[in-house]
Structures are given as C-alpha cells and as structure tokens.
Design an enzyme around this catalytic site. Structure first.
Site, mmCIF file in Angstrom:
data_model
loop_
_atom_site.group_PDB
_atom_site.id
_atom_site.type_symbol
_atom_site.label_atom_id
_atom_site.label_comp_id
_atom_site.label_asym_id
_atom_site.label_seq_id
_atom_site.Cartn_x
_atom_site.Cartn_y
_atom_site.Cartn_z
ATOM 1 C CG ASP A 9 -1.658 1.241 1.463
ATOM 2 O OD1 ASP A 9 -2.409 1.636 0.565
ATOM 3 O OD2 ASP A 9 -1.497 1.857 2.530
ATOM 4 C CG ASP A 11 -1.611 7.822 0.567
ATOM 5 O OD1 ASP A 11 -0.721 8.680 0.555
ATOM 6 O OD2 ASP A 11 -2.477 7.710 -0.314
#
Length: 209
Positions: A9, A11
């Site tokens: 991922d 952020d």
C-alpha cells in the site's frame, strides 16, 4: 523457484502522508460542514476500522464520495513531495537484495507515485506501480493484478496500514502484513487478524529470512 512478491500500500505504509491528509481535511472542513480534525480525533479514529470511520462520520453519506474525490485530488498535488517513513529505504533495499519482487497498489495517480519514488531514490526497488480508483474494492484490484501477471497467490504478501488492507488481502486469499506506523493502531489491526503485525520497517526483512 518463484520469487515471493511484496505488494505495498502507499499512503501510511510507504509514504508518511498523515499530516498532509489532516491539513487537507481541515482546509475542506468549512466547505463540507464538519469540525477541523484535532490530535485527539486522529487518535480516536486510528482505533476504528476503516468502515467505522465512514459510519461514524458527521458528514451526510451523500457528501462522502464528493469529499473523498476532493481529498484525493488535493493529495495528488502533494504526493511527489511526501517523505517515506524512517527505515523504509533500508528495508526495501534489504528485501531486494534477498531476491524479493516489490510492487505498489495505490489509489493515487501512478505518475505522482513514480515521482515520489524518484525524489526519494526508491524507484529502483519496485517492479511495478498499479494505480486503481477504489476505496473498499482493493481486493478486486489485487485480483486483476494476479490474473494479468499470472501470479501465484501463495507467493504474494500484501503490506498495508489499515483494516481495509487486511480485509482486501484476505478476500484475495493472500498473506497480509499489517504495519502500525500508519493510520490504524496496533489494537484495531490486531482485531482483524493479519498474518503478521509489525511495528517497524526492519521487521519486514526478518519475517521471511
């Protein structure tokens, strides 16, 4: 022998975007009719699941998609200038030296993420950046990636910082590492039973030594 693939991922996992997101949220508060976010509120929200954050939002449900689009639009203007979490560079370097493949799945614009990687000298670690416009359908993005590249699910590990990352990985039947340096707290992440729960990037290296 097939190399294990780490899908990250972006952020809150690779990029430290929390304060930028808080700033954006507070700039939009008056327009969308909610109170500015305080430090206490950030702590409270970190202990909620991704879905509960939306369910407990003071914003009318019909406004949430518009707010999310605005936040994403504003964030994309800052992505290239974000910084990675401390220890990320070393962890990625070690994973690459161990022979692992690395990729990113994100809702941010691919060009902006590539610029972030270049600015922080991380671009040579990643084999791909896969951008998809989704909040809770990340498992579908992962499934498309698996199908497109004919990947083996037993060789994939997803790395994320939110409960929705754990849910997505489980739906796609791949292992998941939850990290506690991002948005969600260790307490709520643990409730969703990730395969691994880690507190610092260095632990990424130790899991599959």
């Amino acid at each position: 022998m097939v190399k294990k693939l780490f899908i990250f991922d972006f952020d809150g996992t690779l990029a430290d975007s929390r304060m930028t997101l808080v700033k954006i949220a507070n700039e939009l508060a008056e327009e969308f009719g909610y109170d500015p976010v305080t430090e206490d509120e950030i702590i409270r929200l970190s202990n909620l699941s991704s879905r509960d954050v939306f369910l407990q939002s003071p914003i009318p449900p019909y406004k949430i998609p518009f707010l999310l689009r605005r936040v994403k639009k504003e964030l994309n203007q800052h992505v290239a200038n974000l910084k990675p979490f401390g220890g990320i560079n070393e962890a990625l370097s070690n994973l690459k030296h161990q022979g692992f493949n690395l990729g990113i799945v994100t809702s941010n614009m691919e060009n902006n993420v590539l610029e972030f990687l270049k600015n922080n000298k991380l671009e040579h670690y990643f084999d791909f950046v896969y951008s998809a416009n989704t909040i809770f359908g990340k498992n579908r993005t992962i499934n498309k990636l698996i199908k497109k590249h004919k990947l083996l699910i037993d060789e994939i590990v997803y790395v994320g910082d939110e409960t929705r990352d754990i849910e997505a990985a489980k739906k796609s039947k791949i292992k998941v590492i939850a990290v506690t340096w991002g948005f969600n707290s260790a307490h709520v992440l643990n409730q969703y039973k990730p395969d691994f729960l880690i507190h610092q990037p260095q632990q990424l290296i130790e899991i599959f030594k």
